[in-house]
Motif scaffolding. Structure first.
Motif, mmCIF file in Angstrom:
data_model
loop_
_atom_site.group_PDB
_atom_site.id
_atom_site.type_symbol
_atom_site.label_atom_id
_atom_site.label_comp_id
_atom_site.label_asym_id
_atom_site.label_seq_id
_atom_site.Cartn_x
_atom_site.Cartn_y
_atom_site.Cartn_z
ATOM 1 N N PRO A 3 0.482 -7.922 9.471
ATOM 2 C CA PRO A 3 -0.835 -7.298 9.476
ATOM 3 C C PRO A 3 -1.828 -8.069 10.355
ATOM 4 C CG PRO A 3 -0.645 -8.715 7.581
ATOM 5 C CD PRO A 3 0.684 -8.819 8.315
ATOM 6 N N GLY A 4 -2.975 -7.406 10.643
ATOM 7 C CA GLY A 4 -3.985 -8.009 11.492
ATOM 8 C C GLY A 4 -5.361 -8.032 10.864
ATOM 9 N N ALA A 282 0.263 3.398 5.630
ATOM 10 C CA ALA A 282 0.353 2.891 7.000
ATOM 11 C C ALA A 282 1.709 2.260 7.249
ATOM 12 C CB ALA A 282 -0.763 1.871 7.244
ATOM 13 N N ARG A 283 2.219 1.549 6.259
ATOM 14 C CA ARG A 283 3.545 0.930 6.383
ATOM 15 C C ARG A 283 4.622 2.001 6.537
ATOM 16 N NH1 ARG A 283 6.529 -0.828 1.918
ATOM 17 N NH2 ARG A 283 4.633 -0.760 0.663
ATOM 18 N N SER A 284 4.499 3.085 5.778
ATOM 19 C CA SER A 284 5.497 4.151 5.873
ATOM 20 C C SER A 284 5.443 4.849 7.227
ATOM 21 C CB SER A 284 5.283 5.173 4.754
ATOM 22 O OG SER A 284 4.195 6.036 5.028
ATOM 23 N N ARG A 285 4.264 4.794 7.866
ATOM 24 C CA ARG A 285 4.094 5.430 9.172
ATOM 25 C C ARG A 285 4.162 4.425 10.318
ATOM 26 N NH1 ARG A 285 6.352 9.676 8.336
ATOM 27 N NH2 ARG A 285 5.221 11.538 7.705
ATOM 28 N N LEU A 310 -9.722 -7.704 -4.252
ATOM 29 C CA LEU A 310 -9.545 -6.772 -3.141
ATOM 30 C C LEU A 310 -8.481 -7.285 -2.185
ATOM 31 C CD1 LEU A 310 -10.301 -4.330 -1.412
ATOM 32 C CD2 LEU A 310 -12.184 -5.671 -0.453
ATOM 33 N N PHE A 311 -8.536 -8.564 -1.844
ATOM 34 C CA PHE A 311 -7.537 -9.072 -0.910
ATOM 35 C C PHE A 311 -6.145 -9.073 -1.529
ATOM 36 C CE2 PHE A 311 -5.121 -12.549 1.132
ATOM 37 C CZ PHE A 311 -4.911 -11.894 2.329
ATOM 38 N N ARG A 312 -6.030 -9.359 -2.828
ATOM 39 C CA ARG A 312 -4.713 -9.293 -3.463
ATOM 40 C C ARG A 312 -4.112 -7.899 -3.325
ATOM 41 N NH1 ARG A 312 -7.126 -12.473 -7.544
ATOM 42 N NH2 ARG A 312 -7.491 -10.625 -8.835
ATOM 43 N N GLN A 313 -4.964 -6.888 -3.481
ATOM 44 C CA GLN A 313 -4.479 -5.511 -3.362
ATOM 45 C C GLN A 313 -4.062 -5.198 -1.934
ATOM 46 O OE1 GLN A 313 -5.125 -3.405 -6.540
ATOM 47 N NE2 GLN A 313 -3.195 -2.773 -5.645
ATOM 48 N N TRP A 318 1.050 -4.631 1.968
ATOM 49 C CA TRP A 318 1.827 -4.855 3.192
ATOM 50 C C TRP A 318 3.326 -4.759 2.927
ATOM 51 C CZ3 TRP A 318 -1.181 -10.007 4.250
ATOM 52 C CH2 TRP A 318 -2.478 -9.716 4.657
ATOM 53 N N THR A 319 3.734 -5.016 1.683
ATOM 54 C CA THR A 319 5.168 -5.053 1.388
ATOM 55 C C THR A 319 5.578 -4.246 0.167
ATOM 56 O OG1 THR A 319 4.848 -7.057 0.055
ATOM 57 C CG2 THR A 319 5.421 -7.358 2.381
ATOM 58 N N THR A 320 4.602 -3.907 -0.714
ATOM 59 C CA THR A 320 4.945 -3.389 -2.037
ATOM 60 C C THR A 320 4.003 -2.266 -2.435
ATOM 61 O OG1 THR A 320 5.639 -5.615 -2.684
ATOM 62 C CG2 THR A 320 5.299 -4.035 -4.455
#
Length: 521
Positions: A3-4, A282-285, A310-313, A318-320
Motif C-alpha cells: 500500500p501507499g 481495491a485488493r480484489s480489483r 482507523l489505521f488498524r482497520q 490490505w490482507t484480510t
C-alpha cells in the motif's frame, strides 16, 4: 507499491516553504516510520510555481529542487517506492491551457524538463505523475478537455523519455481529467495509452467516496448499500477499463471529503466500515491504494496515528476481510432497566470467537448469544456495564473474530439532549446544548411551508461541519454564517436535530434582519 501513503500538505504547499500549511519539515525519520507502518510507497505531491522564475526559462530554484530530491532520496533509501508529481500548479496556471496555450505549454515543458533532468539518474523506484487533478478553464467542453489532457500527457511522456538515463524506461503515471473515474474519462485516457504504446505507463484516479456520505449531507450518515455500490461500481469500471487489460492503476488519493474539515464529520463506526470495505475491494480489483494524509492521520511530530483504530482497520484491509457490524454504539437510557440489545454483524466470512470487556471475557450464553449474524447482548449484562450511570461511554466491548481486527462496541448511557434558547446574528448562532451522553448525527432545516432552508436547498438534511457543528466539550451546537447566508430574512425555520440514539429534537429559529433567535420547539 501496495500500500501507499501521501505526504500531503508539505512540498505541495502553496506558501513559501513546506511548513506553511502547518506540518513540520520532512525528516528521514518520518519516512522510516511510514515504512515501518507497512507502507511500500509514498506519493510526494510537489507544487513548483512559487519556486519558479519568469519566462522564458521558468527556472526552478536550485535549493528547492535539491530539497525535493533530498526527500525523494531518503524515501528510496528507506525502501519505499516514490511518486513525484506537479500538484497545485494544476489550478494555479496549467488550467489556463485553453486560453494561454503556448505560454502554459512552454512552462509545463520547462518544469518537467528540469524535474526529469534532476532525477534522470535516480532509482527506478521513483515514478513521475504528469499532473494532479487536471482541469481546464475556458475550454469548449468535453472534447477539447480530452484533447488538451492528451496533449499534456503526451508532452510529459516525450519530455521524460527524451531526457535519457533511467527516464528512458521509468514508470510514468497518467491521470484522467480531474482524476475522475466516470467511464467517459477512463475511455479518454485509454486513447492516450493506445497512442503512446508504452508498456511502462500506469493510470491514476482518485476516490473520496459517494459524495453525500463523504461529506455527511442529505441524510447519508451511514455506509449503506448505495454508498457501497458507488464504490464497487467505480472500482469495477477502473478494473475493466485498465487492470483487466494489463494496465496497472494507482488510486493516487483516497479518503473522505469530510476529513477536509475534521475526521469527526463521519461517525466512527461508519467511517471504519467504509475504509474496511474500500481496502478489501481495491485488493480484489488489484488497485494500488495511496491514503491521502495532510497531517491529520499520522502525526508527523509524535510519529503516532491520531486514530489508531482507523489505521488498524485500514492496515487489516490490505490482507484480510475483517468483520464489522451495523453499529458500534449500544445505547442504554439512564435510570431505566436495559433490554437486551441485538446487533447485526457483517461477518465477511468469519466467525465470532469471543466478546471481551477489557481483559475480561464475557460468557457466551449468559452475557451474550449469537444466532447466525446476530449478536445479542443480555439486558443484565448491559445493566452491569452501565452501573455508574455516567453519561456517555460506560464500557467498550471488543467483539473478536476468527480473523481480522476486532469490532468495538461502545455501551453508552444517555438521556434526550436538551438545546436551550439562544440569540445571535446571521454571523453565527451558538445553541447551548446538554447532549446527555448522545451525539449529533445530522440536522434538518425547513420553512413552515415544508420547503428546505439553508445551504443545499435540494435537501432538508444539512451538511455536517459546514451548516452546523456540535461541540461536546463546550456543550453547544454552532450554526455558522454560511448557514444563515441561505436563510430568508423575516422567516421562521424549524430545525430537527437527529441523534445517534434515534432521538430527535425540534428547535425553532427566527431571523429578522441580521438578528437570529432560537428556542426549543
Amino acid at each position: 507499491m501496495q500500500p501507499g501513503w501521501n505526504l500531503g500538505n508539505t512540498l505541495d504547499s502553496t506558501g513559501s516553504d513546506e511548513t506553511s500549511w502547518g506540518n513540520p519539515r520532512v525528516t528521514r525519520e518520518l519516512l522510516r516510520s511510514i515504512r515501518a507502518q507497512g507502507f511500500n510507497s509514498v506519493r510526494i505531491p510537489v507544487t513548483w510555481s512559487q519556486h519558479q522564475g519568469a519566462a522564458p526559462s521558468y527556472t526552478i530554484e536550485a535549493a528547492y529542487l535539491a530539497r525535493v530530491k533530498e526527500v525523494v532520496d531518503w524515501a528510496v533509501a528507506e525502501g519505499l517506492y516514490v511518486l513525484v508529481n506537479v500538484h497545485h500548479d494544476s489550478w494555479q496556471w496549467v488550467m489556463n491551457l485553453p486560453t494561454q496555450h503556448d505560454a502554459v505549454l512552454a512552462r509545463y515543458t520547462a518544469t518537467w524538463t528540469q524535474i526529469a533532468n534532476t532525477f534522470r539518474g535516480s532509482s527506478d523506484r521513483v515514478l513521475f505523475e504528469s499532473i494532479n487533478e487536471p482541469y481546464f478553464e475556458g475550454s469548449s467542453g468535453d472534447a477539447q478537455n480530452a484533447q488538451l489532457l492528451h496533449e499534456l500527457n503526451s508532452a510529459f511522456h516525450g519530455i521524460v523519455r527524451r531526457s535519457g538515463g533511467n527516464n528512458a524506461t521509468r514508470v510514468l503515471v497518467l491521470p484522467t481529467l480531474r482524476t475522475n473515474a466516470d467511464q467517459a474519462r477512463l475511455d479518454e485516457l485509454t486513447s492516450t495509452f493506445t497512442a503512446l504504446n508504452d508498456p511502462n505507463l500506469v493510470a491514476t484516479v482518485h476516490f473520496y467516496g459517494f459524495w453525500p456520505f463523504s461529506v455527511n449531507v442529505a441524510g447519508y450518515t451511514r455506509f449503506d448499500a448505495e454508498t457501497q455500490r458507488d464504490l464497487t461500481d467505480t472500482f469495477d469500471r477502473v478494473y475493466n477499463t485498465f487492470t483487466a487489460r494489463g494496465i496497472p492503476v494507482i488510486l493516487g488519493e483516497y479518503g473522505l471529503l469530510g476529513f477536509d474539515r475534521h475526521t469527526g464529520v463521519i461517525e466512527q463506526g461508519e467511517k471504519l466500515k467504509f475504509f474496511e470495505f474500500l481496502g478489501n475491494y481495491a485488493r480484489s480489483r488489484q488497485l494500488t491504494t495511496m491514503l491521502w494524509d495532510n497531517g491529520q492521520h499520522f502525526n508527523r511530530t509524535t510519529l503516532q496515528w491520531n486514530d489508531p483504530a482507523l489505521f488498524r482497520q485500514i492496515r487489516s484491509s490490505w490482507t484480510t476481510a475483517s468483520s464489522t457490524a451495523a453499529t458500534d454504539q449500544v445505547f442504554v437510557r439512564r435510570g431505566q432497566t436495559p433490554a437486551a440489545a441485538t446487533i447485526a454483524l457483517n461477518l465477511n466470512g468469519n466467525t465470532l470467537s469471543s466478546v471481551h470487556h477489557g481483559s475480561t471475557q464475557l460468557v457466551r450464553g449468559t452475557d451474550y448469544t449469537v444466532s447466525g449474524d446476530r449478536l445479542t447482548l443480555a439486558g443484565p449484562t448491559l445493566a452491569r456495564l452501565t452501573a455508574s450511570q455516567r453519561y456517555g461511554v460506560n464500557a467498550v466491548l471488543s467483539a473478536r473474530f476468527s480473523r481480522g481486527v476486532p469490532w468495538e462496541l461502545n455501551v453508552i448511557v444517555h438521556d434526550p439532549p436538551t438545546p436551550r434558547a439562544a440569540s445571535g446574528t446571521t454571523n453565527g448562532l451558538t445553541v447551548p446544548t446538554a447532549f446527555n451522553g448522545d451525539q449529533l448525527a445530522t440536522m434538518e432545516a425547513v420553512y413552515p411551508d415544508g420547503t428546505f432552508a439553508g445551504p443545499h436547498n435540494w435537501t432538508s438534511y444539512k451538511e455536517f461541519g459546514a451548516a452546523f457543528s456540535p461541540n461536546y466539550t463546550s456543550g453547544d451546537i454552532t450554526l455558522p454564517s454560511a448557514f444563515f447566508a441561505e436563510v430568508r430574512d423575516n422567516s421562521t425555520v424549524t430545525l430537527t436535530f437527529h441523534f445517534w440514539s434515534g432521538t430527535t429534537v425540534r428547535y425553532t429559529l427566527t431571523r429578522t434582519g441580521s438578528t437570529v433567535t432560537g428556542a426549543p420547539a
